[in-house]
Design an enzyme around this catalytic site. Structure first.
Site, mmCIF file in Angstrom:
data_model
loop_
_atom_site.group_PDB
_atom_site.id
_atom_site.type_symbol
_atom_site.label_atom_id
_atom_site.label_comp_id
_atom_site.label_asym_id
_atom_site.label_seq_id
_atom_site.Cartn_x
_atom_site.Cartn_y
_atom_site.Cartn_z
ATOM 1 N N CYS B 143 38.349 31.935 43.146
ATOM 2 C CA CYS B 143 39.291 30.989 42.584
ATOM 3 C C CYS B 143 38.532 30.183 41.630
ATOM 4 O O CYS B 143 39.206 29.520 40.724
ATOM 5 C CB CYS B 143 39.641 30.088 43.445
ATOM 6 N N TYR B 144 37.140 29.855 41.571
ATOM 7 C CA TYR B 144 36.308 29.441 40.467
ATOM 8 C C TYR B 144 35.229 30.053 39.921
ATOM 9 O O TYR B 144 34.225 30.213 40.309
ATOM 10 C CB TYR B 144 35.626 28.156 41.239
#
Ligand code: SF4
Ligand code: SF4
Lengths: 140, 402
Positions: B143-144
């Site tokens: 997600c990051y």
């Protein structure tokens, strides 16, 4: 950080040695060359600003003198940055000449430049780095 | 519940502040008013007393959110101007501590270390509007995905910046001497051997917690002057210790109460948040902090009228006792003596040296006074007072009243 303006006179015997190189490499000092007159086999003259950690600086000077260089320290003065000084008084613990003193009852910290011996003890001690070493360039 | 001759509420005082009618004086000015008029009359005529202090306060720092990047990063290691910030929080939140030295600082390897630049300096630079170089590293997640961000940021560009100081505003503090044979470098400044100087670090009669020793008006939610802006007491500070021995006048004889404070960094000023280097010790942040004390009754007026000659600081040997944590105290000294420039230590005259700025502390108290007079600053009524506020203290108010 300690900085000083130095006038270095190199006798003929040492003019060819890598003295400045050693100063930078062995003592981690920085220099800023202002004037240099060096000719092989003749006496040389260098005017430069030398800066570094006070301890390295002292050792560097010692090295220069031992190597036979004549070192003259150019007038420098200590001044107060009035913007940075927040009037605490910490410096009055170390000032030997009472150039820095407390005015009572206001508890304001005064600086009397005429009484300052430029010993620089206050420069490291001032938490706000308000006491600054200034080089007197006109004296060169 | 004590019976007072004067009973005012926060609401009443705030109404007067809003109308620009509040009577506000500083903690130095109230002394003479109480002397002349008595405590009850002083409490009747004066609404608010402002206090101030301006000292290095090491337990300080800032919570910064540097904004989501594209692609997003969950930063795990962050530096601001090469000073490490704690990044073990959500994606782009960090906590920058005031005493954190720059990553390449030689520390005390060359003794005494100069500690030229650290967290406190970054905070001052930010508040001064200077751009600060931010480096963030991450291990990368689904997600990051971003693993590295490098950019210059200014305080105005940060989505959030909060000054958050876990322990500020100590109620009383040691007077430091050094009985050893060599100069030592401490958080109390340089101490010359054989008690060459005695350093102290509070504003005395102007200092906030000296004026409200039982925290009758100071607690969670108290609105304060913080770093040139508005802040709040958000909790008792770490090491808050109201149980320390007190003198007959109720004032602690050593470091006792502390405050946890926070405020919007973006509204603060570099004049009242100064990054400092304490030789041989480390970096820190000098904080200007002022607290308004509402004169709700004559007991509070009594406390606010305290003078330097009634305030005692413990004298501690930082050459031996402090580093060995023996707890020994050499004696006590009044703030009148400390401010006079010399004190007596077992027959030896010792130079006294302040580390906190009384000049700026007065400026803080004066500014806060003006804000309240102009109606720009309302009192915050604490939702809960600090531990120690329930102590019963019988003030011989009636007998002293005129
Ligand atoms: S120590 Fe520095 S800031 Fe404090 S009074 Fe002296 S010059 Fe000013
Ligand atoms: S340089 Fe030395 S004499 Fe001058 S103000 Fe600083 S401590 Fe005092």
């Amino acid at each position: 950080m300690h900085a000083e303006m130095l006038v270095l006179q190199f006798p003929r015997e040492v003019v060819d040695q890598p003295i400045i190189y050693r100063l930078v490499k062995d003592f981690s000092l920085e220099f800023n060359l202002l004037r240099a007159a060096i000719n092989p086999q003749q006496e040389g003259l260098i005017v430069m600003e030398l800066r570094g950690h006070p301890q390295d600086f002292r050792r560097g000077l010692k090295y220069l003198r031992k190597a036979g260089v004549k070192v003259r320290q150019v007038a420098r003065e200590v001044g107060r940055n009035e913007e940075s000084c927040y009037q605490c008084g910490t410096c009055t613990a170390v000032c030997p000449t009472r150039a820095l003193y407390i005015e009572r009852p206001a508890m304001a910290v005064a600086f009397d430049a005429a009484r300052c011996s430029a010993c620089e003890l206050c420069c490291q001690v001032c938490p706000a780095h308000a006491m600054e070493v200034r080089l007197n360039r006109e004296a060169v | 519940m004590a019976n007072y001759q004067v009973n005012k509420t926060y609401q009443e005082i705030n109404e007067k502040i809003k109308k620009g009618q509040a009577v506000v004086v500083t903690a130095e000015e109230i002394i003479d008013i109480v002397r002349r008029k008595g405590e009850a009359e002083a409490a009747r005529t004066v609404d608010v007393v402002t206090t101030g202090t301006f000292s290095p306060m090491c337990s300080s720092g800032a919570i910064l959110n540097f904004g989501h990047t594209k692609p997003p990063i969950k930063a795990s290691r962050v530096w601001l101007n090469n000073v490490p910030a704690y990044a073990g929080l959500a994606a782009v939140d960090v906590y920058l501590g005031a005493t954190e030295p720059a990553g390449d600082d030689p520390l005390n390897k060359v003794y005494p270390g100069e500690f030229k630049y650290g967290g406190g300096h970054v905070i001052q630079d930010l508040v001064a509007g200077k751009a600060v170089h931010l480096v963030a590293e991450a291990y990368g997640t689904d997600c990051y995905p971003n693993k590295r961000v490098e950019k210059d940021v200014t305080l105005g560009q940060l989505p959030n910046a909060v000054l958050f100081n876990p322990r500020n505003c100590y109620q009383n503090y040691n007077c430091a001497v050094n009985l050893s044979n060599r100069t030592i470098y401490t958080y109390m400044g340089p101490l010359r051997p054989r008690a060459g100087n005695a350093n102290f670090c509070t504003a005395g009669q102007l200092s906030p917690l000296f004026n409200d020793p039982y925290y009758r008006t100071i607690g969670i939610g108290t609105r304060i002057f913080l770093g040139g802006g508005v802040g709040y007491v958000c909790f008792p500070g770490t090491q808050h210790n109201p149980g320390k021995p007190r003198g007959e006048n109720g004032i602690p004889l050593g470091p006792a109460g502390t405050l946890m404070v926070m405020g919007d960094l973006q509204k603060m000023s570099a004049r009242y948040l100064v990054g400092v280097s304490l030789l041989g010790y480390g970096c820190s942040l000098t904080v200007g902090l002022g607290i308004p004390i509402p004169l709700l009754n004559e007991e509070i007026a009594h406390f606010c009228a305290v003078t330097d000659d009634q305030l005692l600081a413990p004298v501690v040997d930082y050459g031996h006792d402090y580093p060995e944590a023996t707890g020994r105290i050499l004696g006590h000294v009044t703030y009148t003596q400390l401010k006079s420039g010399k004190m007596d230590l077992d027959g030896q005259e010792v130079l006294t040296v302040p580390l906190s700025s009384l000049v700026r502390a007065r400026e803080v108290a004066q500014l806060l006074k003006e804000w309240i007079q102009k109606g720009q600053f309302l009192l915050g009524e604490p939702v809960e007072l600090l531990p120690g506020s329930d102590a019963i203290h019988c003030v011989p108010t009636a007998s002293r009243d005129s």
